[in-house]
Design a protein around this motif. Structure first.
Motif, PDB file in Angstrom:
ATOM      1  N   TYR A  29      86.318  52.321  43.054  1.00 42.02           N
ATOM      2  CA  TYR A  29      85.805  53.494  43.755  1.00 42.02           C
ATOM      3  C   TYR A  29      86.756  54.023  44.822  1.00 42.02           C
ATOM      4  O   TYR A  29      87.118  55.191  44.818  1.00 42.02           O
ATOM      5  CB  TYR A  29      84.447  53.137  44.367  1.00 42.02           C
ATOM      6  N   ARG A  30      87.165  53.195  45.736  1.00 41.32           N
ATOM      7  CA  ARG A  30      88.013  53.651  46.843  1.00 41.32           C
ATOM      8  C   ARG A  30      89.455  53.912  46.438  1.00 41.32           C
ATOM      9  O   ARG A  30      90.129  54.748  47.022  1.00 41.32           O
ATOM     10  CB  ARG A  30      87.970  52.648  47.988  1.00 41.32           C
ATOM     11  N   GLY A  32      90.445  55.074  43.477  1.00 40.91           N
ATOM     12  CA  GLY A  32      90.570  56.181  42.542  1.00 40.91           C
ATOM     13  C   GLY A  32      91.247  55.777  41.246  1.00 40.91           C
ATOM     14  O   GLY A  32      91.975  56.559  40.639  1.00 40.91           O
ATOM     15  N   THR A  33      90.995  54.541  40.821  1.00 38.09           N
ATOM     16  CA  THR A  33      91.598  54.038  39.587  1.00 38.09           C
ATOM     17  C   THR A  33      90.544  53.357  38.724  1.00 38.09           C
ATOM     18  O   THR A  33      89.442  53.059  39.179  1.00 38.09           O
ATOM     19  CB  THR A  33      92.711  53.015  39.883  1.00 38.09           C
ATOM     20  N   GLY A  51      91.465  59.779  39.959  1.00 37.70           N
ATOM     21  CA  GLY A  51      90.986  60.620  41.051  1.00 37.70           C
ATOM     22  C   GLY A  51      90.045  59.850  41.963  1.00 37.70           C
ATOM     23  O   GLY A  51      89.685  58.712  41.696  1.00 37.70           O
ATOM     24  N   THR A  52      89.646  60.480  43.030  1.00 39.08           N
ATOM     25  CA  THR A  52      88.844  59.793  44.038  1.00 39.08           C
ATOM     26  C   THR A  52      87.395  59.621  43.618  1.00 39.08           C
ATOM     27  O   THR A  52      86.856  60.386  42.816  1.00 39.08           O
ATOM     28  CB  THR A  52      88.881  60.557  45.368  1.00 39.08           C
ATOM     29  N   SER A  53      86.785  58.593  44.156  1.00 40.46           N
ATOM     30  CA  SER A  53      85.352  58.317  44.015  1.00 40.46           C
ATOM     31  C   SER A  53      84.879  58.116  42.589  1.00 40.46           C
ATOM     32  O   SER A  53      83.791  58.548  42.221  1.00 40.46           O
ATOM     33  CB  SER A  53      84.548  59.429  44.685  1.00 40.46           C
ATOM     34  N   SER A  54      85.660  57.464  41.762  1.00 42.25           N
ATOM     35  CA  SER A  54      85.198  57.154  40.405  1.00 42.25           C
ATOM     36  C   SER A  54      84.139  56.068  40.499  1.00 42.25           C
ATOM     37  O   SER A  54      84.298  55.090  41.206  1.00 42.25           O
ATOM     38  CB  SER A  54      86.364  56.684  39.535  1.00 42.25           C
TER      39      SER A  54
END
Length: 63
Positions: A29-30, A32-33, A51-54
Motif C-alpha cells: 500500500y505505502r 505503491g508496488t 502507483g500510490t495506495s494500491s
C-alpha cells in the motif's frame, strides 16, 4: 491496519499441476508496488510499480 490485497495464480498458459510454479501477488500500500512471490520458494520474484495506495489485486482467468 493497512489494506492488503493478495492473489495466487499459475503463470498464464501453464496447466495447473503440482510441478507448475504458482505466484502470489501482494499489494504494498505505502510503497505503491505489488510484490510477485514465488510460492514454491517463498521469495519475491519481482516488484511491480503500480502507483500510490494500491490495496487490491484483480486477476483474470485469461491472464
Amino acid at each position: 491496519m493497512l489494506p492488503l490485497g493478495v492473489g495466487i495464480v499459475a503463470p498464464p498458459g501453464t496447466p495447473a499441476t503440482a510441478s507448475s510454479t504458482a505466484y502470489g501477488y501482494v499489494t504494498n500500500y505505502r510503497a505503491g508496488t505489488v510484490s510477485v512471490r514465488d510460492t514454491s520458494t517463498n521469495t519475491v520474484a519481482a516488484m511491480v510499480g503500480v502507483g500510490t495506495s494500491s490495496y487490491a489485486v484483480a486477476i483474470a482467468p485469461d491472464g
